[in-house]
Design a protein around this motif. Structure first.
Motif, PDB file in Angstrom:
ATOM      1  N   VAL A  17      60.051  69.499  58.351  1.00 54.62           N
ATOM      2  CA  VAL A  17      59.241  68.631  59.209  1.00 54.62           C
ATOM      3  C   VAL A  17      59.674  68.788  60.665  1.00 54.62           C
ATOM      4  CG1 VAL A  17      58.690  66.228  59.740  1.00 54.62           C
ATOM      5  CG2 VAL A  17      58.675  67.014  57.373  1.00 54.62           C
ATOM      6  N   ASN A  18      60.960  68.891  60.899  1.00 54.70           N
ATOM      7  CA  ASN A  18      61.445  69.118  62.265  1.00 54.70           C
ATOM      8  C   ASN A  18      60.951  70.450  62.810  1.00 54.70           C
ATOM      9  OD1 ASN A  18      62.773  66.692  62.448  1.00 54.70           O
ATOM     10  ND2 ASN A  18      64.725  67.530  61.739  1.00 54.70           N
ATOM     11  N   GLN A  21      57.347  70.145  63.768  1.00 56.77           N
ATOM     12  CA  GLN A  21      57.233  69.371  65.002  1.00 56.77           C
ATOM     13  C   GLN A  21      57.591  70.204  66.230  1.00 56.77           C
ATOM     14  OE1 GLN A  21      59.797  65.972  65.095  1.00 56.77           O
ATOM     15  NE2 GLN A  21      58.780  65.079  66.865  1.00 56.77           N
ATOM     16  N   GLY A  24      55.016  73.597  66.188  1.00 55.56           N
ATOM     17  CA  GLY A  24      53.588  73.310  66.209  1.00 55.56           C
ATOM     18  C   GLY A  24      52.816  74.065  65.146  1.00 55.56           C
ATOM     19  N   SER A  26      51.660  74.982  61.230  1.00 57.85           N
ATOM     20  CA  SER A  26      51.481  74.205  60.005  1.00 57.85           C
ATOM     21  C   SER A  26      52.275  74.843  58.864  1.00 57.85           C
ATOM     22  CB  SER A  26      49.997  74.120  59.642  1.00 57.85           C
ATOM     23  OG  SER A  26      49.476  75.408  59.445  1.00 57.85           O
ATOM     24  N   PRO A  42      51.404  69.299  62.587  1.00 54.64           N
ATOM     25  CA  PRO A  42      51.660  68.292  63.618  1.00 54.64           C
ATOM     26  C   PRO A  42      50.391  67.510  63.937  1.00 54.64           C
ATOM     27  CG  PRO A  42      51.705  70.496  64.557  1.00 54.64           C
ATOM     28  CD  PRO A  42      51.540  70.654  63.085  1.00 54.64           C
TER      29      PRO A  42
END
Length: 78
Positions: A17-18, A21, A24, A26, A42
């Motif tokens: 997830v980091n 983020q 950018g 997927s 994101p």
């Protein structure tokens, strides 16, 4: 687009997830057979225009200059 097998998800979810983020990009989560199961991407915030934000959201229900009915009598006190 990156992909990950669902069996690998619990141990690396925070790092993935980091990464999504920061970069950018997927991330697609797949089953053991390689079928796509979910996509982590994101969030994209849309910026609303300040001027004209309420355009086409209202409607005119009647005339504000003339009385709405002939039954209304207006008395003017001087």
């Amino acid at each position: 687009m990156n992909q990950i097998v669902i069996s690998e998800l619990p141990e690396t979810i925070q790092n993935l997830v980091n990464q999504v983020q920061i970069t950018g990009d997927s991330l697609t989560i797949t089953t053991q057979e390689g079928k796509p199961l979910a996509v982590i991407q994101p969030m994209i915030k849309k910026k609303r225009a300040t001027f004209g934000a309420m355009k086409h959201r209202g409607s005119i229900l009647g005339d504000i200059v003339e009385p709405t009915s002939n039954l209304v009598a207006w008395d003017i006190l001087l």
